[in-house]
Design an enzyme around this catalytic site. Structure first.
Site, mmCIF file in Angstrom:
data_model
loop_
_atom_site.group_PDB
_atom_site.id
_atom_site.type_symbol
_atom_site.label_atom_id
_atom_site.label_comp_id
_atom_site.label_asym_id
_atom_site.label_seq_id
_atom_site.Cartn_x
_atom_site.Cartn_y
_atom_site.Cartn_z
ATOM 1 N N GLN A 1 -4.523 -1.992 9.846
ATOM 2 C CA GLN A 1 -4.469 -3.288 9.168
ATOM 3 C C GLN A 1 -4.986 -4.390 10.097
ATOM 4 O O GLN A 1 -4.591 -4.478 11.259
ATOM 5 C CB GLN A 1 -3.012 -3.585 8.749
ATOM 6 C CG GLN A 1 -2.846 -4.836 7.904
ATOM 7 C CD GLN A 1 -3.470 -4.737 6.523
ATOM 8 O OE1 GLN A 1 -3.644 -3.659 5.970
ATOM 9 N NE2 GLN A 1 -3.834 -5.884 5.959
ATOM 10 N N ASP B 1 -10.897 2.493 4.302
ATOM 11 C CA ASP B 1 -11.271 1.074 4.199
ATOM 12 C C ASP B 1 -12.787 0.912 4.016
ATOM 13 O O ASP B 1 -13.250 -0.155 3.622
ATOM 14 C CB ASP B 1 -10.870 0.322 5.478
ATOM 15 C CG ASP B 1 -9.529 -0.390 5.363
ATOM 16 O OD1 ASP B 1 -9.197 -0.842 4.255
ATOM 17 O OD2 ASP B 1 -8.833 -0.511 6.388
ATOM 18 N N LYS C 1 0.839 -1.203 0.000
ATOM 19 C CA LYS C 1 0.000 0.000 0.000
ATOM 20 C C LYS C 1 0.877 1.256 0.000
ATOM 21 O O LYS C 1 0.625 2.214 -0.740
ATOM 22 C CB LYS C 1 -0.953 -0.023 1.225
ATOM 23 C CG LYS C 1 -2.030 -1.120 1.103
ATOM 24 C CD LYS C 1 -2.789 -1.385 2.400
ATOM 25 C CE LYS C 1 -3.743 -2.569 2.235
ATOM 26 N NZ LYS C 1 -4.497 -2.904 3.462
HETATM 27 N N1 GUN Z 1 -6.794 -7.126 6.248
HETATM 28 C C1 GUN Z 1 -7.130 -7.834 5.153
HETATM 29 N N2 GUN Z 1 -7.706 -7.027 4.230
HETATM 30 C C2 GUN Z 1 -7.721 -5.794 4.754
HETATM 31 C C3 GUN Z 1 -8.196 -4.530 4.282
HETATM 32 O O1 GUN Z 1 -8.729 -4.393 3.182
HETATM 33 N N3 GUN Z 1 -8.019 -3.488 5.134
HETATM 34 C C4 GUN Z 1 -7.460 -3.620 6.362
HETATM 35 N N4 GUN Z 1 -7.362 -2.543 7.120
HETATM 36 N N5 GUN Z 1 -7.032 -4.774 6.837
HETATM 37 C C5 GUN Z 1 -7.148 -5.858 6.025
#
Ligand code: GUN
Length: 296
Positions: free
Chosen positions: A97, A120, A53
């Site tokens: 995350q 998100d 990211k």
């Molecule tokens: N863990 C797995 N997928 C995601 C996501 O799209 N966002 C976040 N914050 N954590 C994750």
């Protein structure tokens, strides 16, 4: 028949390319969109995702910060970090995350995020707006799946969509998005899960089958009808001593056999995964535009 492979990497690249004009407009107005990722503990997959990211931000010239904390962080410290990011003018998008350690109340952390910075799309305010078909920040993976279908020329309107998996991140929001009375929606949606009786009977009904369970290759070719569009959201590490890393990535779909029955299929890696990051970039820019009042 062998399915057409939907190239998520290529579609993600096109989506990110399309963001450049908005980034340039913001730059002219003196705004650099900023994303903060909070990473707790040492889960290797989470580290890989967060680094990807941040790398995507760098390529698009967005500002990014990774805030790393040990797994024994307290609830108060974590919510404190989120609160300070809410107040930080350099940051327009915040993500924490997941998974988080067991002692952390994940929903309480999510609810601390300013909904305007919730890139998100997990905050109840954004979930509610999505369910009502109102503008808001949409969750990245389901939104990415809709974009992938769109780029492949597959309109879900009138189709039977079967989603296997009822997570808050993928299954439930994707169902809510595809059932809307809207473009690239209007589908008949079934959400199947671990308690669904006779899963194969349900999945064989699908025109579009989405696997989002996190169980390696659990969708076998007997569960797929000829001509089905198969979207594989799973990213599972399975041990493979023959590889350099000692593991390989497989999806929730048994690709080698399902590819022979499907009309379209997404690979793992290189299918849905890159789209999640592209949509996160898109949300960060949308959040920056909305917060600074520079939307096109
Ligand atoms: N863990 C797995 N997928 C995601 C996501 O799209 N966002 C976040 N914050 N954590 C994750």
């Amino acid at each position: 028949m062998s399915a057409q492979i939907i190239d998520g990497k290529a579609v993600a690249k096109a989506v990110k390319q399309g963001l450049k004009e908005r980034i340039a407009r913001l730059a002219e107005a003196g705004v650099q969109p900023g994303l903060a990722a909070v990473l707790v503990g040492d889960d290797p997959a989470s580290h890989t995702y967060v680094n990807s990211k941040a790398k995507a931000c760098k390529r698009l010239k967005l500002y990014s910060e990774i805030i790393e904390r040990p797994a024994d962080i307290s609830q108060d410290e974590l919510t404190g970090i989120v609160r300070s990011l809410n107040e930080n003018p350099k940051i327009h998008g915040i993500l924490v995350q997941s998974p988080l350690p067991g002692h952390i109340d994940e929903m309480a952390v999510t609810m601390t995020i300013d909904p305007a910075k919730d890139v998100d799309g997990f905050h109840p305010v954004n979930v509610g707006l999505m369910l009502l078909g109102r503008p808001g920040l949409l969750p990245c993976t389901p939104h990415g799946i809709v974009k992938l279908l769109d780029h492949a020329g597959i309109d879900p309107a009138g189709k039977e969509v079967v989603i296997v998996g009822r997570s808050n991140i993928v299954g439930k929001p994707l169902g809510a998005m595809l059932v809307q009375k809207a473009k690239m929606a209007n589908a008949t949606v079934t959400i199947a899960h671990s308690r669904s009786a006779n899963l194969a009977r349900i999945t064989r009904r699908a025109d579009i089958l989405v696997a989002a369970v996190g169980s390696p290759e659990m969708i076998t070719s007997e569960m797929v009808s000829d001509g089905t569009v198969v979207i594989d959201v799973g990213v599972n590490r399975v041990d493979d001593p023959g590889t350099e890393k000692g593991y390989r990535l497989v999806g929730d779909v048994a690709f080698d056999t399902c590819v022979e029955k499907a009309s379209y299929i997404t690979p793992v890696p290189g299918g849905v995964g890159p789209m999640t990051i592209a949509m996160l970039m898109s949300n960060t820019i949308s959040a920056a535009e909305a917060i600074t009042g520079h939307a096109i």
